[in-house]
Design a protein around this motif. Sequence first.
Motif, short mmCIF file in Angstrom:
data_model
loop_
_atom_site.label_atom_id
_atom_site.label_comp_id
_atom_site.label_asym_id
_atom_site.label_seq_id
_atom_site.Cartn_x
_atom_site.Cartn_y
_atom_site.Cartn_z
N CYS A 153 3.96 11.43 -4.02
CA CYS A 153 2.80 10.97 -5.32
C CYS A 153 2.75 11.97 -6.33
CB CYS A 153 1.69 10.52 -4.34
SG CYS A 153 0.26 9.82 -5.70
N SER A 154 2.47 11.58 -7.33
CA SER A 154 2.43 12.42 -8.40
C SER A 154 0.87 13.53 -8.22
CB SER A 154 2.28 11.95 -9.93
OG SER A 154 1.29 10.93 -10.04
N CYS A 155 0.18 13.05 -7.41
CA CYS A 155 -0.97 13.75 -7.26
C CYS A 155 -0.90 15.10 -6.35
CB CYS A 155 -2.34 13.05 -6.96
SG CYS A 155 -2.20 12.33 -5.23
N GLY A 156 0.04 14.59 -5.41
CA GLY A 156 0.23 15.74 -4.80
C GLY A 156 -0.20 15.90 -3.35
N LYS A 157 -1.25 14.96 -2.88
CA LYS A 157 -1.91 15.03 -1.74
C LYS A 157 -1.13 14.42 -0.51
CE LYS A 157 -6.46 14.44 -4.11
NZ LYS A 157 -7.56 13.45 -4.14
N TRP A 158 -0.15 13.56 -0.98
CA TRP A 158 0.56 12.88 0.27
C TRP A 158 1.65 13.98 0.79
CZ3 TRP A 158 4.00 7.81 -0.37
CH2 TRP A 158 4.37 7.45 0.94
N GLN A 159 2.12 14.70 -0.16
CA GLN A 159 2.89 15.86 0.18
C GLN A 159 2.33 16.93 0.92
OE1 GLN A 159 2.95 13.89 -2.49
NE2 GLN A 159 4.24 14.96 -3.80
N CYS A 160 1.08 17.35 0.36
CA CYS A 160 0.34 18.33 0.97
C CYS A 160 -0.16 18.16 2.19
CB CYS A 160 -0.70 18.84 -0.01
SG CYS A 160 -1.71 20.30 0.35
N TYR A 161 -1.09 17.06 2.35
CA TYR A 161 -1.81 16.92 3.46
C TYR A 161 -0.95 16.15 4.66
CZ TYR A 161 -5.55 18.46 0.59
OH TYR A 161 -6.46 19.16 -0.13
N ARG A 162 0.10 15.44 4.04
CA ARG A 162 0.97 14.43 4.86
C ARG A 162 0.35 13.28 5.67
NH1 ARG A 162 4.14 19.19 8.50
NH2 ARG A 162 4.96 20.18 6.87
N LEU A 163 -0.87 12.97 4.63
CA LEU A 163 -1.59 11.65 5.07
C LEU A 163 -1.68 10.95 3.71
CD1 LEU A 163 -4.46 13.11 6.84
CD2 LEU A 163 -2.82 11.83 7.62
N PRO A 164 -1.33 9.54 3.70
CA PRO A 164 -1.33 8.75 2.42
C PRO A 164 -2.64 9.12 1.28
CG PRO A 164 -1.24 7.60 4.25
CD PRO A 164 -1.29 8.81 4.96
N CYS A 165 -2.68 9.32 0.31
CA CYS A 165 -3.60 9.26 -0.56
C CYS A 165 -3.89 7.94 -1.05
CB CYS A 165 -3.11 10.27 -1.68
SG CYS A 165 -1.93 9.42 -2.70
N SER A 166 -5.20 7.93 -1.84
CA SER A 166 -5.61 6.34 -2.15
C SER A 166 -4.71 5.69 -2.86
CB SER A 166 -7.13 6.78 -3.17
OG SER A 166 -6.67 7.57 -4.16
N HIS A 167 -3.82 6.32 -3.82
CA HIS A 167 -2.91 5.72 -4.56
C HIS A 167 -1.71 5.10 -3.80
CE1 HIS A 167 -4.21 9.51 -6.59
NE2 HIS A 167 -4.73 8.69 -7.26
N VAL A 168 -1.44 6.00 -2.56
CA VAL A 168 -0.43 5.13 -1.66
C VAL A 168 -1.14 4.06 -0.84
CG1 VAL A 168 0.81 5.78 0.38
CG2 VAL A 168 0.69 7.36 -1.40
N MET A 169 -2.37 4.07 -0.75
CA MET A 169 -3.30 3.04 0.02
C MET A 169 -3.08 1.76 -0.92
SD MET A 169 -4.09 4.46 3.05
CE MET A 169 -5.45 3.79 3.86
N ALA A 170 -3.32 1.85 -2.20
CA ALA A 170 -3.45 0.86 -3.02
C ALA A 170 -1.82 0.41 -2.86
CB ALA A 170 -3.58 1.43 -4.68
N VAL A 171 -0.75 1.10 -3.13
CA VAL A 171 0.73 0.61 -3.08
C VAL A 171 0.62 -0.15 -1.58
CG1 VAL A 171 2.75 0.94 -2.88
CG2 VAL A 171 1.46 2.29 -4.28
N ARG A 221 -1.73 -1.86 0.08
CA ARG A 221 -2.39 -3.11 0.34
C ARG A 221 -1.57 -3.96 -0.92
NH1 ARG A 221 -7.51 -1.48 -1.65
NH2 ARG A 221 -6.81 -1.44 -3.77
N HIS A 222 -0.85 -3.57 -2.01
CA HIS A 222 -0.19 -4.40 -2.65
C HIS A 222 1.15 -5.27 -1.76
CE1 HIS A 222 1.77 -6.06 -6.16
NE2 HIS A 222 2.82 -5.22 -6.12
N ARG A 223 1.48 -4.29 -1.09
CA ARG A 223 3.00 -4.62 -0.43
C ARG A 223 2.52 -5.08 0.89
NH1 ARG A 223 7.86 -1.84 -0.73
NH2 ARG A 223 7.99 -1.96 1.34
N GLY A 224 1.10 -5.27 1.53
CA GLY A 224 1.02 -5.71 2.75
C GLY A 224 1.54 -4.84 3.76
N ASP A 225 1.56 -3.42 3.59
CA ASP A 225 2.20 -2.73 4.71
C ASP A 225 1.15 -2.07 5.45
OD1 ASP A 225 4.69 -3.25 3.92
OD2 ASP A 225 5.35 -1.37 2.83
N ASN A 226 1.31 -1.47 6.78
CA ASN A 226 0.48 -0.87 7.53
C ASN A 226 0.45 0.56 6.87
OD1 ASN A 226 -1.22 0.16 9.42
ND2 ASN A 226 0.23 -0.04 10.93
N PRO A 227 -0.72 0.97 6.39
CA PRO A 227 -0.72 2.47 6.08
C PRO A 227 -0.62 3.35 7.22
CG PRO A 227 -2.77 1.50 5.57
CD PRO A 227 -2.07 0.53 6.17
#
Length: 143
Positions: free
Chosen positions: A27-45, A47-53
């Motif tokens: 993610c361009s915010c860098g939180k997903w790479q840094c913390y190895r946990l999905p950030c809020s932007h990934v959570m929005a994706v 929700r859009h895709r219907g995937d399990n975060p």
Amino acid sequence: MYKIVTGRRVDGKGGNTQTVKYFDKTCSCGKWQCYRLPCSHVMAVCRHRGDNPGALVDPQFTNRRWAVQYSGKFSPLPHPDTWFQPDWELRADSSKYVARRAGRVRVRRIRNEMDERDPEVPRRCTNCHQSGHNRRNCPNFRA
């Protein structure tokens, strides 16, 4: 690849665009790479895709990994009847006790001009904030 636009807040912040590369796990915010946990932007994706975060969380944060890491590290205490009984007794040293005097503890801070009240300003009651009396004899407050 997904583009996420954050919502505007009342204080004027927000409205930023973040790019999520879902399958590269970046993610361009860098939180997903840094913390190895999905950030809020990934959570929005998600929700859009219907995937399990939960599937996007790094394996080191899963319960299975935790159980493997700590298995065999701890053993429960045996029954107290099987404990070793020492032949000595632990006693407090009464010479180390400090007798505390009654009353309020003295302040050790050096007072300066900040601590002095301006004599021009009248004192005010802490209950009703009017001058001419104090909290003890406040006519507006009866307990």
